[in-house]
Design an enzyme around this catalytic site. Sequence first.
Site, PDB file in Angstrom:
ATOM      1  N   SER A 164     -38.512   2.740 114.044  1.00 27.69           N
ATOM      2  CA  SER A 164     -38.203   3.088 112.653  1.00 27.69           C
ATOM      3  C   SER A 164     -39.126   4.213 112.205  1.00 27.69           C
ATOM      4  CB  SER A 164     -38.422   1.891 111.728  1.00 27.69           C
ATOM      5  OG  SER A 164     -38.294   2.275 110.369  1.00 27.69           O
ATOM      6  N   TYR A 211     -43.600  -5.152 108.836  1.00 24.95           N
ATOM      7  CA  TYR A 211     -42.492  -4.351 109.387  1.00 24.95           C
ATOM      8  C   TYR A 211     -42.998  -3.030 109.966  1.00 24.95           C
ATOM      9  CZ  TYR A 211     -37.993  -2.026 109.902  1.00 24.95           C
ATOM     10  OH  TYR A 211     -36.890  -1.369 110.418  1.00 24.95           O
TER      11      TYR A 211
END
Length: 261
Positions: free
Chosen positions: A149, A162
């Site tokens: 990501s 995350y």
Amino acid sequence: MSDLYSLKGKIAVVTGGSRGIGFMIANGFADAGAEKIYISSRKAEDLKAAAAEISKKTTCIAVPADLSTEAGAKVLADAIRADEKGIDILVNNAGATWGAPFEEFPSKGWDRVLDINVKGPFFLTKELHPLLKANATDADPSRIINIGSVAGFGVGGVAFSYGASKAAIHQMTKNWANQFAADRITVNAIAPGPFPSKMMAFITEDEKARAVMEARVPLGRIGNPDDMAGLAVFLTAKSAAWMTGVIIPLDGGGLVARGDG
Ligand SMILES: NC(=O)c1ccc[n+]([C@@H]2O[C@H](COP(=O)([O-])OP(=O)(O)OC[C@H]3O[C@@H](n4cnc5c(N)ncnc54)[C@H](OP(=O)(O)O)[C@@H]3O)[C@@H](O)[C@H]2O)c1
């Protein structure tokens, strides 16, 4: 040139293939001519529906499993081993996030996210490495794609577990690329910016929030299935046979413009 972007004859495994980015990739592999695609996630009904859709184009097999556990990785690997002597492509895509303010962030928010985003890919790759190695050749290595990501690079996106999990999978991508080159397995990562999915629905399905997000993307929109499939097919076809250890932002220019996710 004709088969440079073809997956003809290839057997692929895509985790989290029931929806979102995983479905975009599995569907793109089918369009590129893959012979067989295994998809896996927890909710059997969703997975079956996705497999039925992809099966209109090629063989698609749904294997429900909780890939956040070693036992789940084994369930998927056993199902594949039962039918295949080798596989060509593994996409570690299944993932999750956890939102909570810093002061309230729970231990569970670390365990859940690290289990599926980091440990899951590790244990599944450990299980499937022999099958990937079996199909690998000098001219056409087997391929692993990890889905990272932009949040693994920058500090503007989702914080805490995350972002840390995505930085970890980027690092693991480089380690594996180095380690698996001798086995003729390439390992690259795609680091997406915003794509429509259940994970992003709180933004992409809210008109105002979506407009704010789109305005942050230099190319003026969020990603779409062709954007994701295009890069995933490129990385798994002959086109990228000599490319490994690379983490590619796929974000419409957000990272280069702002340096964050
Ligand atoms: N969408 C974005 O903007 C974006 C941006 C950057 C990175 N990513 C990354 O892209 C990947 C896919 O996310 P997405 O946006 O497509 O999200 P999504 O729509 O929520 O899809 C997640 C997929 O993973 C599966 N999954 C979740 N937990 C699992 C578990 N324990 N075991 C097996 N499968 C599991 C889900 O199915 P079940 O719930 O049925 O298990 C689903 O198929 C993730 O790694 C995410 O971090 C997404």
